[in-house]
Write an enzyme that holds these catalytic residues in place. Structure first.
Site, PDB file in Angstrom:
ATOM      1  N   ASP A  14       1.216   1.989  -0.322  1.00  0.00           N
ATOM      2  CA  ASP A  14      -0.013   2.774  -0.225  1.00  0.00           C
ATOM      3  C   ASP A  14      -0.259   3.316   1.178  1.00  0.00           C
ATOM      4  OD1 ASP A  14       0.094   1.036  -2.441  1.00  0.00           O
ATOM      5  OD2 ASP A  14      -2.083   1.071  -2.644  1.00  0.00           O
TER       6      ASP A  14
ATOM      7  N   HIS B  11      -3.026   5.769   1.797  1.00  0.00           N
ATOM      8  CA  HIS B  11      -4.475   5.968   1.907  1.00  0.00           C
ATOM      9  C   HIS B  11      -4.902   6.840   3.080  1.00  0.00           C
ATOM     10  CE1 HIS B  11      -5.901   3.823  -1.528  1.00  0.00           C
ATOM     11  NE2 HIS B  11      -5.232   2.730  -1.213  1.00  0.00           N
TER      12      HIS B  11
ATOM     13  N   ASP C 109      -1.254   6.019  -4.242  1.00  0.00           N
ATOM     14  CA  ASP C 109      -2.448   5.768  -3.423  1.00  0.00           C
ATOM     15  C   ASP C 109      -2.336   6.437  -2.054  1.00  0.00           C
ATOM     16  OD1 ASP C 109      -4.121   2.616  -4.300  1.00  0.00           O
ATOM     17  OD2 ASP C 109      -3.806   4.483  -5.411  1.00  0.00           O
TER      18      ASP C 109
ATOM     19  N   ASN D  20      -3.731   4.649  -8.784  1.00  0.00           N
ATOM     20  CA  ASN D  20      -5.068   4.709  -9.382  1.00  0.00           C
ATOM     21  C   ASN D  20      -6.008   5.595  -8.581  1.00  0.00           C
ATOM     22  OD1 ASN D  20      -4.852   2.473  -7.482  1.00  0.00           O
ATOM     23  ND2 ASN D  20      -6.933   1.943  -8.027  1.00  0.00           N
ATOM     24  N   HIS D  21      -5.785   5.711  -7.283  1.00  0.00           N
ATOM     25  CA  HIS D  21      -6.669   6.581  -6.512  1.00  0.00           C
ATOM     26  C   HIS D  21      -6.383   8.051  -6.778  1.00  0.00           C
ATOM     27  CE1 HIS D  21      -9.190   3.806  -4.156  1.00  0.00           C
ATOM     28  NE2 HIS D  21      -8.231   2.958  -4.481  1.00  0.00           N
TER      29      HIS D  21
ATOM     30  N   HIS E  21       2.868   2.103  -9.612  1.00  0.00           N
ATOM     31  CA  HIS E  21       1.847   1.722  -8.647  1.00  0.00           C
ATOM     32  C   HIS E  21       1.310   0.319  -8.890  1.00  0.00           C
ATOM     33  CE1 HIS E  21      -1.225   2.159  -5.639  1.00  0.00           C
ATOM     34  NE2 HIS E  21      -2.162   1.847  -6.521  1.00  0.00           N
TER      35      HIS E  21
END
Lengths: 390, 122
Positions: free
Chosen positions: A66, A68, A104, A139-140, A243
């Site tokens: 991830d 982010h 993500d 999921n993001h 993920h």
């Protein structure tokens, strides 16, 4: 134009149709115009749209968790993985390596589109050299396409606005704007004064930012269509990447089918009665592909029978999909990248984003089906030194 | 200029209500969707975006957005606080919605709302 369905075909620049045939998506070779490599690696063959099955025999694989929205940490991770040059030119140095990013990229940081742009640019460069870059959606990503902006960083709304402006400047040439955005956004940041996001003037800007983000990411939006090019489940040789975590029922449903369902939803394609349903199995619920944490739980929290049960489910899944091990992101590992259940599962999210744990980047490297963790630049440096002697 | 004066409210308006504001600006039930969309474009809250160098393109995109989310916007109007407390907690608690899956609702960021917990959980 900006919305209302993505008619634009995928950039097929370096893909050539393979000789095999399957009804929907014949496997395609990523043919390189350069001469065969010194070690005689076979070209990468991709099957499925979005890519689902990849054959890359003998190619080095690196997996990054991830990100982010933290471009600086993303660059560090990619340099550590030996695929990105450190001269600030965003050049692919990975040769025939296959880079896989576990999702993500969105939320918690402000450089989301820049990271997506960087990965896309690296993919183009990699394919020219016999390598490739793949991403799976997390999921993001799916949350944002649903309009769930709960975890969006304030600066990310700004990036959406700036990018839309840039896209306009590029006369809506998506490919041109998207590939060059990473470099452009660096330059923009150098020029901009730091802004206080609070205050009455910025309330207006915030609204505009939300509208911009929605324009880009709602199903059928141009950025949603870009994300739709990526799968939620990817199998490369004997390794499966997703993920959150893959379960037997996902495999039973069909992983290529799941990928196509998510992709269609992201592209806003209807089933005749309007917008498509959200593909729950892949994207909603704690046991969906992108939310599942079954294999990521701390072992010390589990009873022995639970451990056995989880291991059994994992084995069942791997057997069903024909893989030896699974690699997942999604759950920050405070102890760093690690494996569990006889190393059948590798957990590679370390929370490196400054919006998460600001942890030291770590990446997973797979060579000849053997995995090892790269924890620092020194690890990759050693590797280069050893290679000199062979 | 912008109708975002907070003085009459005890807390800043949610982003969702601001979007709702633009889209319901001058709205009246008897008008066609086109007319409503045109009026929404005239909301002062997005005036500077419309009047900028990319005004024409923005207006076009915004119009498309407005027209295509007509159904969803009704829901936004009706439910300005479209999220509830229990949903704000932990991203693990993914809501299994019973409402139609065709809806597109924008759920604003946590930091834009006055909430009890100062930090986001992982």
């Amino acid at each position: 134009m900006l919305r209302c369905g993505c008619g634009a075909p995928q950039p097929m620049m370096l893909l050539s149709l393979s000789l095999n045939s399957s009804p929907l998506h014949p496997p395609r070779k990523l043919a390189a115009p350069t001469p065969p490599s010194a070690v005689g690696l076979k070209p990468i063959v991709v099957s499925g749209n979005p890519p689902t099955f990849v054959s890359a025999p003998g190619h080095r694989i690196v997996a990054v968790g991830d990100l982010h929205g933290d471009l600086a940490q993303a660059r560090r991770a990619l340099e550590m993985a030996g695929v990105l040059g450190s001269d600030g030119q965003d050049l692919w140095t990975g040769g025939e390596t296959v880079l896989i990013q576990l999702g993500d990229i969105l939320d918690r940081g402000e450089d989301e589109i820049a990271i997506l742009s960087l990965l896309h640019s690296l993919d183009i460069q990699a394919k020219a050299r016999g390598g490739a870059v793949f991403q799976v959606n997390g999921n993001h990503e799916t949350m944002n396409i649903e309009g769930d902006f709960r975890y969006v960083d304030a600066g990310a709304f700004d990036e959406c606005l700036d990018f839309l402006e840039y896209l306009n400047y590029c006369e809506y040439d998506w490919e041109k704007a998207f590939v060059s955005w990473a470099g452009m956004s660096d330059r923009l940041k150098d020029e901009k004064m730091s802004q206080n996001y609070w205050g009455p003037w910025n309330l207006v800007k915030r609204q505009q930012g939300v509208i911009a983000r929605s324009t880009l990411l709602r199903p059928g939006g141009p950025l949603a269509c870009e994300l739709a090019r990526h799968p939620v489940i990817l199998k490369v040789d004997d390794w499966v990447f997703c993920h959150g975590g893959l379960l037997p029922r996902h495999v039973a449903h069909g992983i290529e089918r799941l990928n196509m369902e998510v992709s269609s939803w992201m592209r806003g394609l209807g089933e005749g009665d309007g917008s498509p349903k959200i593909p729950f199995m892949a994207t909603r619920g704690y046991d969906s592909v992108v939310w599942n944490r079954l294999y990521s739980r701390d072992i010390s929290d589990l009873d022995e029978y639970q451990i056995n049960q989880i291991q059994s489910i994992l084995q069942q899944t791997l057997q069903a999909v024909g893989a030896k091990a699974m690699v997942v992101g999604h759950t920050p590992q405070t102890t760093g990248v690690n494996c569990k259940y006889n190393c059948s599962i590798w957990r590679v999210d370390v929370g490196m984003s400054s919006g998460v744990l600001n942890a030291q980047p770590e990446v997973l490297e797979i060579r000849d089906d053997k995995a090892r963790v790269i924890k620092s630049k020194w690890d990759s440096f050693h590797e280069l030194q050893t290679a000199d002697y062979t | 200029m912008a109708r975002v004066d907070n003085s009459s409210q005890s807390e800043p308006p949610s982003l969702e209500s601001l979007i709702a504001e633009a889209t319901t600006y001058g709205d009246s039930e008897n008008e066609s969707l086109d007319a409503k969309a045109q009026k929404a474009l005239e909301c002062p809250c997005i005036a500077n975006l419309r009047n900028g160098s990319c005004g024409a393109q923005f207006s076009e995109a915004f119009l498309c957005f407005l027209k295509s989310t007509a159904e969803e916007k009704k829901c936004i109007k009706v439910n300005p606080d479209a999220f509830s407390e229990d949903v704000l907690d932990d991203e693990d608690e993914v809501k299994k919605e019973v409402e139609p899956t065709k809806e597109y609702k924008i759920i604003p960021p946590e930091w834009s709302v006055a909430s009890r917990s100062p930090k986001q959980k992982l």
